[in-house]
Design a protein around this motif. Structure first.
Motif: not given
Length: 274
Positions: A72-92
């Motif tokens: 849903e973000d048309d500037k995704r190529d300029h973004r950076q994100l790190g995220i960890v969920d309730v169970d410790g699953g991670a994505a970057s």
């Protein structure tokens, strides 16, 4: 312009971040106990903080939440994100248009990412420090990883700000919220070092004593404390505690006192020497 680490350890979630950017803690970190944590950076989409946590709260995994935000973000190529969920699953995520060096590493319970860094050695050093800190307090573990990244080169433009946010159920002041640590160094030549100093103060003033740190107040100790606070110009222990802001480290009924607070009180008695 930023390097960050998002982690979960047991029942705590948190983010540590540093940058050559004013008040990085205002833009990057977000976390909710029992939900997860994230860091949004590069051309940061600060709306992602609320969106990402809402997706996690609805049951999305870190990877699913990240994919939905990117879609849903048309500037995704300029973004950076790190995220960890309730169970410790991670994505970057590191967008292809982020300035070099940019990239990230994920592992069990951790997402590490950075852009405009001296090189991949920054995030690699952070991962090594994170792994080595298993079993430590999450705030300390995140800070150690941040310091390792800085020592490995960090933001290639220099240093300016850093922040640390950790949440855990009931860990806030007086047990009234979930914010265990919420510290920011907005503009400083050595922001990570300063963040460490603030964390030491946070642990003393804003963290409740553990059972091991509590000294039972016997009649003999009660008499000693009464004499010490009187010598310090206070009518009773409660008045001294309120003046010095040690409420989290002395029992309301006076049945115990924190060992560090007792040492501080004794250090200020008349005639005490270093």
């Amino acid at each position: 312009m930023t390097f960050s680490i998002v982690g979960r350890d047991g029942t705590s979630w948190g983010v540590a971040v540093a940058s050559k950017f004013l008040a990085v803690g205002n833009a990057v970190p977000a976390a909710v106990a029992g939900v997860g944590a994230l860091a949004t950076q590069a051309d940061a989409n600060v709306a992602w903080k609320g969106i990402g946590l809402a997706l996690l709260d609805e049951g999305a995994t870190a990877e699913v939440a990240l994919d939905r935000m990117l879609e849903e973000d048309d500037k995704r190529d300029h973004r950076q994100l790190g995220i960890v969920d309730v169970d410790g699953g991670a994505a970057s995520h590191t967008g292809s248009a982020c300035f070099d060096w940019a990239g990230g590493i994920v592992g069990d319970g951790v997402a590490i990412q950075g852009n405009i860094l001296t090189g991949p050695e920054v995030v690699e050093a952070m991962k090594v420090a994170w792994d080595a800190g298993a079993g430590e307090q999450l705030s300390r573990r995140l800070l150690a990883a941040l310091a390792a990244g800085d020592a490995a080169g960090g933001d290639k433009r220099g240093r300016q700000s850093a922040a640390l946010l950790v949440v855990s159920d009931g860990a806030g002041y007086g047990g009234m919220d979930d914010v265990a640590t919420d510290l920011r160094v907005d503009d400083h030549p050595e922001p990570i070092t300063e963040l460490g100093r603030l964390l030491d103060l946070n642990d003393l003033y804003l963290t409740a004593s553990t059972e091991e740190e509590r000294v039972p107040v016997t009649p003999e100790l009660e008499s000693e404390i009464a004499a010490l606070v009187a010598a310090a110009g206070h009518p009773n222990l409660a008045a001294w505690v309120g003046t010095e802001n040690y409420e989290m480290r002395v029992a309301e009924d006076g049945s115990w006192i924190d060992t560090r607070v007792l040492d501080l009180l004794r250090e200020h008695r008349p005639g005490a020497t270093d």
